[in-house]
Design an enzyme around this catalytic site. Sequence first.
Site, PDB file in Angstrom:
ATOM      1  N   ASP A  13       0.812  -1.222   0.000  1.00 51.42           N
ATOM      2  CA  ASP A  13       0.000   0.000   0.000  1.00 51.42           C
ATOM      3  C   ASP A  13       0.843   1.269   0.000  1.00 51.42           C
ATOM      4  O   ASP A  13       0.446   2.286   0.580  1.00 51.42           O
ATOM      5  CB  ASP A  13      -0.960   0.021   1.208  1.00 51.42           C
ATOM      6  CG  ASP A  13      -1.741  -1.265   1.313  1.00 51.42           C
ATOM      7  OD1 ASP A  13      -2.249  -1.712   0.279  1.00 51.42           O
ATOM      8  OD2 ASP A  13      -1.829  -1.828   2.421  1.00 51.42           O
ATOM      9  N   LYS A  16       2.130   2.637  -5.023  1.00 50.19           N
ATOM     10  CA  LYS A  16       2.929   2.310  -6.213  1.00 50.19           C
ATOM     11  C   LYS A  16       2.175   2.632  -7.502  1.00 50.19           C
ATOM     12  O   LYS A  16       2.791   3.013  -8.502  1.00 50.19           O
ATOM     13  CB  LYS A  16       3.285   0.811  -6.209  1.00 50.19           C
ATOM     14  CG  LYS A  16       4.172   0.404  -5.044  1.00 50.19           C
ATOM     15  CD  LYS A  16       4.409  -1.086  -5.016  1.00 50.19           C
ATOM     16  CE  LYS A  16       3.211  -1.913  -4.627  1.00 50.19           C
ATOM     17  NZ  LYS A  16       2.717  -1.776  -3.254  1.00 50.19           N
ATOM     18  N   GLY A  40      -4.328  -3.939  -4.476  1.00 48.50           N
ATOM     19  CA  GLY A  40      -5.277  -2.877  -4.808  1.00 48.50           C
ATOM     20  C   GLY A  40      -4.487  -1.655  -5.212  1.00 48.50           C
ATOM     21  O   GLY A  40      -3.851  -1.028  -4.382  1.00 48.50           O
ATOM     22  N   HIS A  41      -4.456  -1.355  -6.504  1.00 49.81           N
ATOM     23  CA  HIS A  41      -3.681  -0.212  -6.979  1.00 49.81           C
ATOM     24  C   HIS A  41      -4.623   0.918  -7.364  1.00 49.81           C
ATOM     25  O   HIS A  41      -5.525   0.737  -8.161  1.00 49.81           O
ATOM     26  CB  HIS A  41      -2.803  -0.621  -8.169  1.00 49.81           C
ATOM     27  CG  HIS A  41      -1.683  -1.529  -7.762  1.00 49.81           C
ATOM     28  ND1 HIS A  41      -0.816  -2.105  -8.647  1.00 49.81           N
ATOM     29  CD2 HIS A  41      -1.291  -1.951  -6.544  1.00 49.81           C
ATOM     30  CE1 HIS A  41       0.066  -2.840  -7.980  1.00 49.81           C
ATOM     31  NE2 HIS A  41      -0.222  -2.767  -6.707  1.00 49.81           N
ATOM     32  N   GLN A 224       2.048  -5.535  -3.463  1.00 48.38           N
ATOM     33  CA  GLN A 224       2.424  -5.666  -2.042  1.00 48.38           C
ATOM     34  C   GLN A 224       3.779  -4.979  -1.807  1.00 48.38           C
ATOM     35  O   GLN A 224       4.156  -4.118  -2.592  1.00 48.38           O
ATOM     36  CB  GLN A 224       2.464  -7.128  -1.597  1.00 48.38           C
ATOM     37  CG  GLN A 224       1.104  -7.804  -1.557  1.00 48.38           C
ATOM     38  CD  GLN A 224       0.684  -8.419  -2.873  1.00 48.38           C
ATOM     39  OE1 GLN A 224       1.463  -9.040  -3.563  1.00 48.38           O
ATOM     40  NE2 GLN A 224      -0.569  -8.257  -3.233  1.00 48.38           N
TER      41      GLN A 224
HETATM   42  P1  IMP Z   1      -2.620 -12.685   1.113  1.00 49.93           P
HETATM   43  O1  IMP Z   1      -1.693 -12.070   0.123  1.00 49.93           O
HETATM   44  O2  IMP Z   1      -4.077 -12.423   0.823  1.00 49.93           O
HETATM   45  O3  IMP Z   1      -2.337 -14.147   1.330  1.00 49.93           O
HETATM   46  O4  IMP Z   1      -2.349 -11.981   2.535  1.00 49.93           O
HETATM   47  C1  IMP Z   1      -1.127 -12.177   3.240  1.00 49.93           C
HETATM   48  C2  IMP Z   1      -0.721 -10.900   3.969  1.00 49.93           C
HETATM   49  O5  IMP Z   1      -0.368  -9.923   3.006  1.00 49.93           O
HETATM   50  C3  IMP Z   1      -1.831 -10.264   4.827  1.00 49.93           C
HETATM   51  O6  IMP Z   1      -1.244  -9.635   5.938  1.00 49.93           O
HETATM   52  C4  IMP Z   1      -2.410  -9.213   3.898  1.00 49.93           C
HETATM   53  O7  IMP Z   1      -3.021  -8.166   4.606  1.00 49.93           O
HETATM   54  C5  IMP Z   1      -1.156  -8.750   3.189  1.00 49.93           C
HETATM   55  N1  IMP Z   1      -1.441  -8.203   1.863  1.00 49.93           N
HETATM   56  C6  IMP Z   1      -1.746  -8.869   0.748  1.00 49.93           C
HETATM   57  N2  IMP Z   1      -1.922  -8.026  -0.286  1.00 49.93           N
HETATM   58  C7  IMP Z   1      -1.691  -6.805   0.190  1.00 49.93           C
HETATM   59  C8  IMP Z   1      -1.682  -5.503  -0.406  1.00 49.93           C
HETATM   60  O8  IMP Z   1      -1.897  -5.313  -1.612  1.00 49.93           O
HETATM   61  N3  IMP Z   1      -1.400  -4.474   0.442  1.00 49.93           N
HETATM   62  C9  IMP Z   1      -1.116  -4.664   1.751  1.00 49.93           C
HETATM   63  N4  IMP Z   1      -1.104  -5.842   2.340  1.00 49.93           N
HETATM   64  C10 IMP Z   1      -1.379  -6.907   1.566  1.00 49.93           C
END
Ligand code: IMP
Length: 429
Positions: A13, A16, A40-41, A224
């Site tokens: 977040d 980017k 989420g971009h 991420q």
């Molecule tokens: P997953 O990617 O859904 O398996 O989540 C694993 C961890 O990564 C969790 O703590 C999510 O909140 C975090 N996470 C996954 N995608 C994002 C993102 O785009 N932004 C921030 N945190 C993320």
Amino acid sequence: MACTCVIGLQWGDEAKGKIVDLLTDQHEIVVRYQGGPNAGHTVVFGNQTFKLSLVPSGIFRPHVQCVIANGVVVHPGVLLQEINSLRERGVEVGANLLVSDRAHVIFPWHIEEDRLLNAVFGGEAIGTTLRGIGPCYKDKAGRSLAIRLGDLYRPGLRERIERIARTKSLMLSGLNGKIDFDPESIYREYADYAEQLRPHVTDTTKFLLEAAEAGRSILFEGAQGSLLDIDHGTFPYVTSSNSSGLGVTAGSGIPAKYITKVIGVIKAYTTRVGGGPFPTELTNEIGQHIRERGNEYGTVTRRPRRCGWFDAVAVRYSARLSGVDELAVMLLDVLSELPELRICRAYEIDGVQTTDFPSHTDDLRLVQPVYDVLPGWQKEIRHVRSFDELPANAKAYLNRIRELVGRPISIISVGPDRLDTVFAPALGN
Ligand code: IMP
């Protein structure tokens, strides 16, 4: 030729999407290479806000070729929804979007497993986005139960889905009562998705290799952040892909020798969603202030993000890991009302100070942040367009980040719009 990577250096977040959007003009191809619909971009221009989870942020420039490469896990339904909603808003999506036939496909059993595991582990849970990301990557590594996009166009798909659905029903029933996936309806749903996506699905590795060899400029859009990297992040509180700069090559098929620049994107503070240690977290009214002013709520899940001071120990580590050449500092304006700011310059563990980032989360949980205290600037800065125009305290804050992280700052974002941006090539060069 320029092959630029835009990589988040915190826990995701970092805004980017805005940097990718700004740099897209200088590149012919924009590539997503890891993650999936957990990302989420947000891209804002004019009065319009667009939220993307799978489609690369380059889609708004008609001359740009967008690629979803092999390292991404794709939910075809989510991708189609995104394509359709872009089209409804007048954004062209056709031959300008290619999707790898090697990308792995998210099925309902992945989402179910994500949900069940999060529920089983309660407070210990990773706190995933529940989009089936981890289970899909798990099947990719496990192989026998995986389906790639290219498989959707091969004979025997119905039988393959039937076999996997049966196995998954058995396996997941062990976690929580009786689960019974309906293979026929899943087959029909995914066969329909496949037909709709057919014009986009191709061998993107071949396309990208040829592009790189021909000297075309490519922008790699990380999802991420580096601290969520499966190998080098705060395991197990990470995502299931290599979300640091290290993921670019395997996730796209482009050898490292073609990469010419890595831009590390950081917030002027820190946020984290989901579980896991966060040494500089603020659970007080300052954290709440940052959350509200920065609208720190998840783009995908709307969960409130945990907020805290800037952690230079963590970012120095991830900047080194991702091979960062320059920094983009985002959301500086969010700090404008605070009278006093802190930057974590070291960790204290058992009375000993260190600037090393621990490899084990148990140790990260124990660290006490050692802070530099800096005065705030308490002036709005959204209108600022050059480094010189920034208040002296804002310049000092940025300079301290640059010193501690050890990388020059080339971009400073002072608001969500494309125009709310300061290009600062001199800072630290
Ligand atoms: P997953 O990617 O859904 O398996 O989540 C694993 C961890 O990564 C969790 O703590 C999510 O909140 C975090 N996470 C996954 N995608 C994002 C993102 O785009 N932004 C921030 N945190 C993320």
